[in-house]
Design a protein around this motif. Sequence first.
Motif, PDB file in Angstrom:
ATOM      1  N   ASP A 114      -1.727  -2.465 -10.916  1.00  0.00           N
ATOM      2  CA  ASP A 114      -1.536  -1.027 -11.049  1.00  0.00           C
ATOM      3  C   ASP A 114      -2.383  -0.271 -10.020  1.00  0.00           C
ATOM      4  OD1 ASP A 114      -0.572   1.372 -12.764  1.00  0.00           O
ATOM      5  OD2 ASP A 114      -2.752   1.641 -12.613  1.00  0.00           O
ATOM      6  N   ASN A 115      -3.619  -0.699  -9.836  1.00  0.00           N
ATOM      7  CA  ASN A 115      -4.493  -0.067  -8.844  1.00  0.00           C
ATOM      8  C   ASN A 115      -3.940  -0.225  -7.432  1.00  0.00           C
ATOM      9  OD1 ASN A 115      -6.340   0.871 -10.742  1.00  0.00           O
ATOM     10  ND2 ASN A 115      -7.655  -0.930 -10.552  1.00  0.00           N
ATOM     11  N   LEU A 116      -3.389  -1.379  -7.131  1.00  0.00           N
ATOM     12  CA  LEU A 116      -2.785  -1.614  -5.815  1.00  0.00           C
ATOM     13  C   LEU A 116      -1.552  -0.728  -5.611  1.00  0.00           C
ATOM     14  CD1 LEU A 116      -3.115  -5.498  -5.526  1.00  0.00           C
ATOM     15  CD2 LEU A 116      -4.364  -3.777  -4.202  1.00  0.00           C
ATOM     16  N   ALA A 117      -0.736  -0.604  -6.642  1.00  0.00           N
ATOM     17  CA  ALA A 117       0.447   0.251  -6.559  1.00  0.00           C
ATOM     18  C   ALA A 117       0.031   1.715  -6.373  1.00  0.00           C
ATOM     19  CB  ALA A 117       1.305   0.093  -7.810  1.00  0.00           C
ATOM     20  N   ASP A 118      -0.999   2.131  -7.079  1.00  0.00           N
ATOM     21  CA  ASP A 118      -1.541   3.487  -6.949  1.00  0.00           C
ATOM     22  C   ASP A 118      -1.947   3.751  -5.502  1.00  0.00           C
ATOM     23  OD1 ASP A 118      -3.010   5.885  -7.129  1.00  0.00           O
ATOM     24  OD2 ASP A 118      -4.593   5.016  -8.354  1.00  0.00           O
ATOM     25  N   GLU A 119      -2.702   2.836  -4.906  1.00  0.00           N
ATOM     26  CA  GLU A 119      -3.158   3.011  -3.522  1.00  0.00           C
ATOM     27  C   GLU A 119      -1.986   2.996  -2.543  1.00  0.00           C
ATOM     28  OE1 GLU A 119      -5.750   3.803  -0.421  1.00  0.00           O
ATOM     29  OE2 GLU A 119      -6.061   3.980  -2.579  1.00  0.00           O
ATOM     30  N   GLU A 120      -1.016   2.145  -2.792  1.00  0.00           N
ATOM     31  CA  GLU A 120       0.151   2.080  -1.914  1.00  0.00           C
ATOM     32  C   GLU A 120       0.917   3.400  -1.916  1.00  0.00           C
ATOM     33  OE1 GLU A 120       4.287  -0.443  -1.623  1.00  0.00           O
ATOM     34  OE2 GLU A 120       2.511  -1.486  -2.355  1.00  0.00           O
ATOM     35  N   VAL A 121       1.126   3.967  -3.090  1.00  0.00           N
ATOM     36  CA  VAL A 121       1.827   5.253  -3.198  1.00  0.00           C
ATOM     37  C   VAL A 121       1.019   6.357  -2.516  1.00  0.00           C
ATOM     38  CG1 VAL A 121       2.545   7.046  -4.840  1.00  0.00           C
ATOM     39  CG2 VAL A 121       3.178   4.658  -5.235  1.00  0.00           C
ATOM     40  N   ALA A 122      -0.305   6.364  -2.738  1.00  0.00           N
ATOM     41  CA  ALA A 122      -1.150   7.390  -2.124  1.00  0.00           C
ATOM     42  C   ALA A 122      -1.089   7.304  -0.596  1.00  0.00           C
ATOM     43  CB  ALA A 122      -2.595   7.246  -2.615  1.00  0.00           C
ATOM     44  N   ARG A 123      -1.116   6.087  -0.061  1.00  0.00           N
ATOM     45  CA  ARG A 123      -1.041   5.920   1.397  1.00  0.00           C
ATOM     46  C   ARG A 123       0.331   6.292   1.945  1.00  0.00           C
ATOM     47  NH1 ARG A 123      -4.674   1.106   3.819  1.00  0.00           N
ATOM     48  NH2 ARG A 123      -6.631   1.717   2.847  1.00  0.00           N
ATOM     49  N   LEU A 124       1.379   5.959   1.216  1.00  0.00           N
ATOM     50  CA  LEU A 124       2.732   6.317   1.649  1.00  0.00           C
ATOM     51  C   LEU A 124       2.894   7.834   1.688  1.00  0.00           C
ATOM     52  CD1 LEU A 124       5.638   5.528   2.404  1.00  0.00           C
ATOM     53  CD2 LEU A 124       6.137   5.426  -0.032  1.00  0.00           C
ATOM     54  N   ASN A 125       2.438   8.518   0.644  1.00  0.00           N
ATOM     55  CA  ASN A 125       2.517   9.979   0.611  1.00  0.00           C
ATOM     56  C   ASN A 125       1.696  10.590   1.751  1.00  0.00           C
ATOM     57  OD1 ASN A 125       4.151   9.876  -1.658  1.00  0.00           O
ATOM     58  ND2 ASN A 125       2.482  10.278  -3.081  1.00  0.00           N
ATOM     59  N   GLN A 126       0.510  10.033   1.961  1.00  0.00           N
ATOM     60  CA  GLN A 126      -0.370  10.501   3.024  1.00  0.00           C
ATOM     61  C   GLN A 126       0.298  10.331   4.390  1.00  0.00           C
ATOM     62  OE1 GLN A 126      -3.798   7.959   3.638  1.00  0.00           O
ATOM     63  NE2 GLN A 126      -5.085   9.750   4.033  1.00  0.00           N
ATOM     64  N   MET A 129       3.141  12.791   4.953  1.00  0.00           N
ATOM     65  CA  MET A 129       2.605  14.106   5.312  1.00  0.00           C
ATOM     66  C   MET A 129       2.093  14.097   6.749  1.00  0.00           C
ATOM     67  SD  MET A 129       2.329  16.981   3.722  1.00  0.00           S
ATOM     68  CE  MET A 129       2.046  18.436   4.704  1.00  0.00           C
ATOM     69  N   TYR A 130       1.405  13.045   7.137  1.00  0.00           N
ATOM     70  CA  TYR A 130       0.863  12.942   8.491  1.00  0.00           C
ATOM     71  C   TYR A 130       1.980  12.993   9.537  1.00  0.00           C
ATOM     72  CZ  TYR A 130      -1.471  11.109  12.639  1.00  0.00           C
ATOM     73  OH  TYR A 130      -1.951  10.945  13.920  1.00  0.00           O
ATOM     74  N   LEU A 131       3.025  12.225   9.320  1.00  0.00           N
ATOM     75  CA  LEU A 131       4.123  12.189  10.288  1.00  0.00           C
ATOM     76  C   LEU A 131       4.789  13.553  10.428  1.00  0.00           C
ATOM     77  CD1 LEU A 131       5.635   8.688   9.454  1.00  0.00           C
ATOM     78  CD2 LEU A 131       4.415   9.357  11.548  1.00  0.00           C
ATOM     79  N   GLU A 147      -3.037   6.664  12.913  1.00  0.00           N
ATOM     80  CA  GLU A 147      -2.384   6.018  14.043  1.00  0.00           C
ATOM     81  C   GLU A 147      -2.543   4.497  13.943  1.00  0.00           C
ATOM     82  OE1 GLU A 147      -0.444   7.446  16.430  1.00  0.00           O
ATOM     83  OE2 GLU A 147      -0.686   9.329  15.320  1.00  0.00           O
ATOM     84  N   PHE A 148      -3.706   4.038  13.517  1.00  0.00           N
ATOM     85  CA  PHE A 148      -3.930   2.597  13.330  1.00  0.00           C
ATOM     86  C   PHE A 148      -2.957   2.063  12.284  1.00  0.00           C
ATOM     87  CE2 PHE A 148      -6.025  -0.810  10.916  1.00  0.00           C
ATOM     88  CZ  PHE A 148      -6.180  -1.746  11.926  1.00  0.00           C
ATOM     89  N   ARG A 149      -2.826   2.776  11.178  1.00  0.00           N
ATOM     90  CA  ARG A 149      -1.911   2.325  10.112  1.00  0.00           C
ATOM     91  C   ARG A 149      -0.462   2.323  10.594  1.00  0.00           C
ATOM     92  NH1 ARG A 149      -4.336   5.587   4.869  1.00  0.00           N
ATOM     93  NH2 ARG A 149      -6.430   4.724   4.999  1.00  0.00           N
ATOM     94  N   LEU A 150      -0.096   3.301  11.398  1.00  0.00           N
ATOM     95  CA  LEU A 150       1.267   3.335  11.938  1.00  0.00           C
ATOM     96  C   LEU A 150       1.547   2.129  12.809  1.00  0.00           C
ATOM     97  CD1 LEU A 150       1.783   7.055  13.005  1.00  0.00           C
ATOM     98  CD2 LEU A 150       3.136   5.774  11.329  1.00  0.00           C
ATOM     99  N   ASN A 151       0.568   1.694  13.554  1.00  0.00           N
ATOM    100  CA  ASN A 151       0.745   0.594  14.491  1.00  0.00           C
ATOM    101  C   ASN A 151       0.623  -0.780  13.845  1.00  0.00           C
ATOM    102  OD1 ASN A 151       1.229   2.218  16.776  1.00  0.00           O
ATOM    103  ND2 ASN A 151      -0.959   2.642  16.941  1.00  0.00           N
ATOM    104  N   LYS A 152       0.266  -0.830  12.579  1.00  0.00           N
ATOM    105  CA  LYS A 152       0.118  -2.122  11.904  1.00  0.00           C
ATOM    106  C   LYS A 152       1.457  -2.765  11.625  1.00  0.00           C
ATOM    107  CE  LYS A 152      -3.028  -2.837   8.606  1.00  0.00           C
ATOM    108  NZ  LYS A 152      -3.892  -2.586   7.485  1.00  0.00           N
TER     109      LYS A 152
END
Length: 152
Positions: A114-126, A129-131, A147-152
């Motif tokens: 559940d904690n991993l899913a929470d973080e995944e959703v938060a990063r996806l939303n973030q 918004m960034y894009l 930018e680092f996360r985009l390039n991963k």
Amino acid sequence: MSDQSVDSDQLAQDKAMLGYDISVIAESPFGKTQNGRAITNILIAYNKTGKISYAPTATDDARGEWDGTAITIKDDFRGKALPTIIELVHEGSHVLWRKNHPKKNIPTEKLQADNLADEEVARLNQMTMYLWLRKKYPDWPTDAEMEFRLNK
């Protein structure tokens, strides 16, 4: 002028800047989604009651934090719209996730997932918004971590 009045002036200025940042979220395509509206409403309520602040985070690499009652945005982001906005979305996503998935309802053996899913959703939303911000405001500075996360 006393230190206390400077502090209260800074808090008032921060609250106004955060209000602007939240309005940018609300006007974005993400802000018009069901989750985006819910997160925006959470952020408006938190800002109204002083539960969002700029302050040092628990660790140097933490960009923002939600402690279950308040949101802290890394002090270095004060006055910087792009990193503040995306961190508000990230931390607001955690608040919404926990509202919809109370820990008391999650069996212990499923809490890590559940904690991993929470973080995944938060990063996806973030990232969503960034894009959008990068497209809408191409002259704004980029964010090295995003930018680092985009390039991963």
